[in-house]
Design an enzyme around this catalytic site. Structure first.
Site, PDB file in Angstrom:
ATOM      1  N   ASP A 113     128.530  35.217  58.009  1.00  0.00           N
ATOM      2  CA  ASP A 113     127.904  36.116  57.046  1.00  0.00           C
ATOM      3  C   ASP A 113     127.664  35.383  55.726  1.00  0.00           C
ATOM      4  O   ASP A 113     128.319  34.385  55.417  1.00  0.00           O
ATOM      5  CB  ASP A 113     128.820  37.321  56.760  1.00  0.00           C
ATOM      6  CG  ASP A 113     128.980  38.204  57.981  1.00  0.00           C
ATOM      7  OD1 ASP A 113     128.131  38.128  58.892  1.00  0.00           O
ATOM      8  OD2 ASP A 113     129.972  38.963  58.015  1.00  0.00           O
TER       9      ASP A 113
HETATM   10  N1  URA Z   1     132.906  37.993  61.686  1.00  0.00           N
HETATM   11  C1  URA Z   1     132.451  38.561  60.555  1.00  0.00           C
HETATM   12  O1  URA Z   1     132.641  39.744  60.322  1.00  0.00           O
HETATM   13  N2  URA Z   1     131.789  37.771  59.679  1.00  0.00           N
HETATM   14  C2  URA Z   1     131.573  36.464  59.884  1.00  0.00           C
HETATM   15  O2  URA Z   1     130.959  35.804  59.043  1.00  0.00           O
HETATM   16  C3  URA Z   1     132.054  35.892  61.069  1.00  0.00           C
HETATM   17  C4  URA Z   1     132.723  36.675  61.950  1.00  0.00           C
END
Ligand code: URA
Length: 247
Positions: A113
């Protein structure tokens, strides 16, 4: 790095060779040949049509241009970057790739993310990408997470059992408690959108900070500062596809 040097001997035109493994655009190669900037085994190249092989030593201005088709990079991803090759609004992780590797067109292997930090691999090898990211391959990704409330032994059991997140059921996952109950380590096999955050919401906790620390058996290099990138060794590349199952 010898991992990424293609082992079979392949023959091709000089301009094709340099378009694959040098930062110079194909259109700029004739000019470099004219200037005598390109040598093949120490002898100045005559034309862009010269045949060269992957065993030859090609140099541009004295800098060796090693032949390789694929590139494998480790990035310590900072917050604020999208795991994408381009975006109209936000900076993307490919913006962080130094010029020397950009012409290989590396793309993120899996996704973090925008507000997640840590280990992100970039590569132009599609098969390898699949081997690391396909849930069927059971390559676990390990995260360090900070929560807004303490995790409990019941939460550990809920992760282990696998969770119904509505649109899919997760494979058994690991939630490891630490000395600080609101700081945990999490391992998941899939990489669905916001999966770690959604699993934590399911146990009633909100993730306030998330960092990926390992993929398969490969740990994030702790000497890489946020935003820094380096190439993987052959051994490190193999560690990325190490799978496991939780019984
Ligand atoms: N899970 C998430 O919620 N965010 C990420 O960036 C990676 C795995």
């Amino acid at each position: 790095m010898d991992s990424t040097v293609k082992k079979q001997r392949t023959s091709m035109r000089l301009d094709r060779y340099l378009s694959i493994c040098s930062p110079y655009p194909r259109s700029g190669i004739p000019g470099l040949v004219r200037k005598g900037a390109i040598t093949v085994n120490g002898i100045p190249a005559r034309t862009v049509k010269d045949r060269v092989s992957t065993d030859d030593r090609i140099e541009v201005n004295g800098v060796p241009m090693l032949y390789r088709e694929f590139i494998y990079l480790m990035l310590n991803k900072p917050q604020g970057y999208l795991s994408a090759t381009e975006d109209e609004r936000d900076p993307v992780v490919v913006d962080l790739v130094p010029e020397e590797w950009k012409h290989f067109s590396p793309a993120p292997v899996g996704r973090l993310d925008k507000d997640t930090e840590g280990l992100l691999i970039l590569s132009n090898d599609g098969q390898f990408n699949h081997a690391v990211t396909s849930p069927r391959k059971c390559v676990y990704k390990r995260y360090y997470a900070e929560l807004d409330a303490p995790a409990t032994p019941d939460d550990v059991i809920a992760f282990r059992a696998g969770m119904d997140l509505g649109d899919f059921c997760t494979a058994p996952a690991l939630l490891e408690l630490t000395d600080s109950p609101d700081k945990v380590l999490i391992e998941i096999a899939e990489g669905k959108f916001h999966q770690v955050k959604r699993m934590c919401e399911k146990i009633g906790k909100h993730v306030t900070y998330l960092k990926r620390v390992a993929i398969g058996a490969l740990q994030l290099d702790s000497s890489l500062a946020l935003g820094e990138i380096r190439e993987l060794t052959e051994a490190e590349k193999d560690m990325l596809t190490v799978s496991k199952t939780f019984s």
